[in-house]
Scaffold this motif. Sequence first.
Motif, PDB file in Angstrom:
ATOM      1  N   MET A 239       1.118  24.331  36.549  1.00 45.88           N
ATOM      2  CA  MET A 239       2.155  24.013  35.566  1.00 45.88           C
ATOM      3  C   MET A 239       1.481  23.602  34.256  1.00 45.88           C
ATOM      4  N   LYS A 240       1.919  24.238  33.161  1.00 43.08           N
ATOM      5  CA  LYS A 240       1.376  23.883  31.854  1.00 43.08           C
ATOM      6  C   LYS A 240       2.386  24.275  30.775  1.00 43.08           C
TER       7      LYS A 240
ATOM      8  N   ASP B  46      10.229  26.278  33.508  1.00 45.87           N
ATOM      9  CA  ASP B  46      10.132  27.734  33.658  1.00 45.87           C
ATOM     10  C   ASP B  46      10.351  28.357  32.280  1.00 45.87           C
ATOM     11  N   ASP B  47      10.542  29.656  32.234  1.00 46.46           N
ATOM     12  CA  ASP B  47      10.689  30.321  30.936  1.00 46.46           C
ATOM     13  C   ASP B  47      11.959  29.896  30.201  1.00 46.46           C
ATOM     14  N   GLU B  48      12.952  29.399  30.951  1.00 48.84           N
ATOM     15  CA  GLU B  48      14.212  28.959  30.321  1.00 48.84           C
ATOM     16  C   GLU B  48      14.055  27.618  29.605  1.00 48.84           C
ATOM     17  N   GLY B  49      13.198  26.738  30.153  1.00 50.92           N
ATOM     18  CA  GLY B  49      13.032  25.415  29.555  1.00 50.92           C
ATOM     19  C   GLY B  49      12.617  24.385  30.590  1.00 50.92           C
ATOM     20  N   LEU B  50      12.867  23.125  30.274  1.00 49.89           N
ATOM     21  CA  LEU B  50      12.432  22.003  31.110  1.00 49.89           C
ATOM     22  C   LEU B  50      13.638  21.279  31.696  1.00 49.89           C
TER      23      LEU B  50
ATOM     24  N   GLN C 287      11.707  27.048  18.410  1.00 54.55           N
ATOM     25  CA  GLN C 287      10.978  26.983  19.673  1.00 54.55           C
ATOM     26  C   GLN C 287      10.724  25.514  20.027  1.00 54.55           C
ATOM     27  N   LEU C 288      11.310  25.038  21.137  1.00 53.17           N
ATOM     28  CA  LEU C 288      11.141  23.647  21.561  1.00 53.17           C
ATOM     29  C   LEU C 288      10.077  23.504  22.633  1.00 53.17           C
ATOM     30  N   ILE C 289       9.926  24.547  23.463  1.00 51.72           N
ATOM     31  CA  ILE C 289       8.980  24.496  24.586  1.00 51.72           C
ATOM     32  C   ILE C 289       8.217  25.820  24.653  1.00 51.72           C
ATOM     33  N   ARG C 290       6.922  25.718  24.837  1.00 50.45           N
ATOM     34  CA  ARG C 290       6.089  26.896  25.107  1.00 50.45           C
ATOM     35  C   ARG C 290       5.515  26.734  26.510  1.00 50.45           C
ATOM     36  N   THR C 291       5.904  27.623  27.399  1.00 54.14           N
ATOM     37  CA  THR C 291       5.481  27.518  28.796  1.00 54.14           C
ATOM     38  C   THR C 291       4.348  28.492  29.077  1.00 54.14           C
ATOM     39  N   ALA C 292       3.196  27.972  29.497  1.00 59.15           N
ATOM     40  CA  ALA C 292       2.069  28.822  29.912  1.00 59.15           C
ATOM     41  C   ALA C 292       2.161  29.116  31.403  1.00 59.15           C
ATOM     42  N   ARG C 293       2.500  28.095  32.189  1.00 56.42           N
ATOM     43  CA  ARG C 293       2.671  28.253  33.639  1.00 56.42           C
ATOM     44  C   ARG C 293       3.843  27.397  34.092  1.00 56.42           C
ATOM     45  N   GLY C 294       4.751  28.005  34.824  1.00 61.44           N
ATOM     46  CA  GLY C 294       5.877  27.252  35.376  1.00 61.44           C
ATOM     47  C   GLY C 294       5.425  26.385  36.542  1.00 61.44           C
TER      48      GLY C 294
ATOM     49  N   ILE D 281       1.606  19.085  28.531  1.00 60.10           N
ATOM     50  CA  ILE D 281       1.565  18.536  29.893  1.00 60.10           C
ATOM     51  C   ILE D 281       1.027  19.624  30.821  1.00 60.10           C
ATOM     52  N   GLU D 282      -0.014  19.286  31.576  1.00 59.28           N
ATOM     53  CA  GLU D 282      -0.640  20.257  32.475  1.00 59.28           C
ATOM     54  C   GLU D 282      -0.914  19.596  33.815  1.00 59.28           C
ATOM     55  N   VAL D 283      -0.597  20.318  34.887  1.00 60.18           N
ATOM     56  CA  VAL D 283      -0.887  19.841  36.244  1.00 60.18           C
ATOM     57  C   VAL D 283      -1.992  20.722  36.820  1.00 60.18           C
ATOM     58  N   SER D 284      -3.056  20.071  37.264  1.00 52.89           N
ATOM     59  CA  SER D 284      -4.170  20.808  37.868  1.00 52.89           C
ATOM     60  C   SER D 284      -4.536  20.142  39.185  1.00 52.89           C
ATOM     61  N   ASN D 285      -5.295  20.850  40.014  1.00 52.21           N
ATOM     62  CA  ASN D 285      -5.689  20.309  41.326  1.00 52.21           C
ATOM     63  C   ASN D 285      -4.485  19.722  42.066  1.00 52.21           C
ATOM     64  N   HIS D 286      -3.412  20.467  42.043  1.00 53.43           N
ATOM     65  CA  HIS D 286      -2.167  20.159  42.758  1.00 53.43           C
ATOM     66  C   HIS D 286      -1.355  19.036  42.097  1.00 53.43           C
ATOM     67  N   LEU D 287      -1.882  17.798  42.017  1.00 54.73           N
ATOM     68  CA  LEU D 287      -1.045  16.684  41.537  1.00 54.73           C
ATOM     69  C   LEU D 287      -1.631  15.956  40.327  1.00 54.73           C
ATOM     70  N   GLN D 288      -2.830  16.329  39.873  1.00 54.03           N
ATOM     71  CA  GLN D 288      -3.429  15.676  38.701  1.00 54.03           C
ATOM     72  C   GLN D 288      -2.698  16.144  37.445  1.00 54.03           C
ATOM     73  N   THR D 289      -2.085  15.200  36.720  1.00 53.50           N
ATOM     74  CA  THR D 289      -1.275  15.550  35.551  1.00 53.50           C
ATOM     75  C   THR D 289      -1.944  15.026  34.282  1.00 53.50           C
TER      76      THR D 289
END
Length: 378
Positions: A1-2, A38-42, A65-72, A96-104
């Motif tokens: 998620m990013k 997702d692509d629709e928003g948050l 443009q309010l949100i740019r989604t790289a990964r849902g 905001i990016e989530v990596s390694n499952h739960l690291q935000t």
Amino acid sequence: MKFEIARDRLIDALSDVMKAVSSKATVQILTGIKLEVDDEGLYLTGSDSDITIRTFVPAEEDGEQLIRTARGGSIVLQAKYFSEIVRKLPTNEVEIEVSNHLQTHIRSGKSEFHLIGSDADDYPLLPEIDDDRHFAIPGDLLKTIIRETVFAVSTSESRPVLTGVHWQVKDGELVCVATDSHRLARRKTRLENAPEDEYSIVIPGKSLQELNKILADSGDPVGITMSNKQVLFRAGHVLFYSRLLEGNYPDTSRLIPSEYKTDITVNGRTLLQSIDRASLLAREERNNVVRFMAEGGNTVEISSNSPEIGKVEELVETSSIEGEDLKISFSAKYMMDALRAIEGQDIVIRFSGSMRPFVLKSVEDDTLLQLILPVRTY
């Protein structure tokens, strides 16, 4: 998620869902806020199991443009820390990016925060509500209905059903009633496109107070959907779910007198200010009692007496007094709450005797009724 989002829009959405989050939640994950992008928003969701609030920030609005989604994806973050972090970020661009499952990772300008999230799959699902029991009310009217009734709910858990407001849809009309057994507030509203069936639910007073903080003071429609255990309010991008109170609400119609002995017409704001002054000396005495006397002429006497402090007497001009002379005592707080609900219009107070409940109504509008039980002092 990013994804990237405008901080001011994230703060607005957070301020809504935070109203449903309790630091005392018995289920640990409910101390968090669920984020889904997702692509629709948050989508943001907060819940304390009694109230659930879900709000949506669109990716694009009015060409902006309010949100740019790289990964849902989705995550649950501790509500207290996440909301405070977002409010204090240095710029309006937030990543905001989530990596390694739960690291935000929360980045803004030269600031970067790292929060450990929880798995969104563990967060409770939204309540399921069928759309067959649906109607709509303008938002500003709904705010008025709540303000005029919710103050009269009981604060005692000895009869839990009285801590809510009874909503009944019948014959194209919504009737909302609240009572704590010492006073009652009733508001009637004609519905456009009302459901044909009859519905009866009890909404917790606390839920309606939180809903009132979210509703915009505009005429935009708020959709209302009822089920057996939940009610859903749809206002713009916000979904507000509340559980309902179980149990049968008492039949309050028999509390309202059908015959009256004394009718007094008076300006509501003038009477409110007079009772407020009289209550200054009554606060320490039994439940803040004020005496009210009408004995001929076109004035009523408001008074209170405290043996240790002193006494106050004031004459209030009325528009008219019809019927028998009257001496009655009542709680100043209850009377002031009722008068504030009617909002300073000319009112008629109808009495059935010194120890019977009396009612207050606006002279111009019959949709709102306030009823108060007197206190025995005379």
